[in-house]
Design an enzyme around this catalytic site. Sequence first.
Site, PDB file in Angstrom:
ATOM      1  CG  ASP A   4      -1.754   1.214   1.360  1.00  0.00           C
ATOM      2  OD1 ASP A   4      -2.353   1.621   0.348  1.00  0.00           O
ATOM      3  OD2 ASP A   4      -1.812   1.793   2.465  1.00  0.00           O
ATOM      4  CG  ASP A   6      -1.491   7.728   0.584  1.00  0.00           C
ATOM      5  OD1 ASP A   6      -0.894   8.806   0.671  1.00  0.00           O
ATOM      6  OD2 ASP A   6      -2.012   7.317  -0.477  1.00  0.00           O
ATOM      7  CE  LYS A 140      -5.468  -0.992  -1.272  1.00  0.00           C
ATOM      8  NZ  LYS A 140      -4.291  -0.447  -0.581  1.00  0.00           N
ATOM      9  CG  ASP A 165      -1.925   2.444   6.361  1.00  0.00           C
ATOM     10  OD1 ASP A 165      -2.362   3.511   6.826  1.00  0.00           O
ATOM     11  OD2 ASP A 165      -2.063   2.131   5.165  1.00  0.00           O
TER      12      ASP A 165
END
Length: 231
Positions: A4, A6, A140, A165
């Site tokens: 991922d 960010d 997502k 995250d």
Amino acid sequence: MIFDHDGVLVDSIQADFLAWSTLFAEWGVELPTQVWARACGLPLGGEALLERLASTSPRAGDKERLRDRLSELWDLFLTPDNVTVVPGVPEFLTHLSAAGFRLAVASAASRNWVGRWLRHYDLAHHFETVVGADDVPAAKPDPAVYLEAARRLGVAPAACVAFEDSLAGVAAAKAAGMTVVAVPTPLTRALDYSAADHVVRQLADVPPHLLRPHSLRAPAPEPDHQQVEVS
């Protein structure tokens, strides 16, 4: 290895929360960190936050005006001064590349946004492909972005490790059939990441067996969720 963007590669999370909390504060409303964290990464998470603000403070007006103000705050806060590379990322990517791993990015953000920061922090050369929200039909927690990343790499999803995250990202990667390492940010660390296979505080804590090429051909050890202490 599929990352991922960010929160995992670059820390834009603090700046995003700053923008949202400023928007709420302008209307005299507090935005609890946990409320924002649960919405973070969900397709309709932003809309839910705007609805919360509009319903809590009727003076805030319609959500379109709030969206415009949020965009201004993003422009103000999402800058190189506030969006920083996550500590240890350059070294971790260099190690993986040297070990022969093939790397990709699977982000809920646009390719332009991801590319901007990968170039800014000289990380782009590590990745064979970048899949963004504009490359897939669903965001997502749908697994589409991870399945597309695996397809572009030409590998089976079961042979991939995903680094995430957000809870939505963990769900997406698990639905794609990947081994998932959750790396919560300081703002999201108190959330329940038990759906991930491993939970670590930083990339340097990734279980060593995952960093050996072809290690996914053998069964992985039991999940080690206890590695994160909620405080």
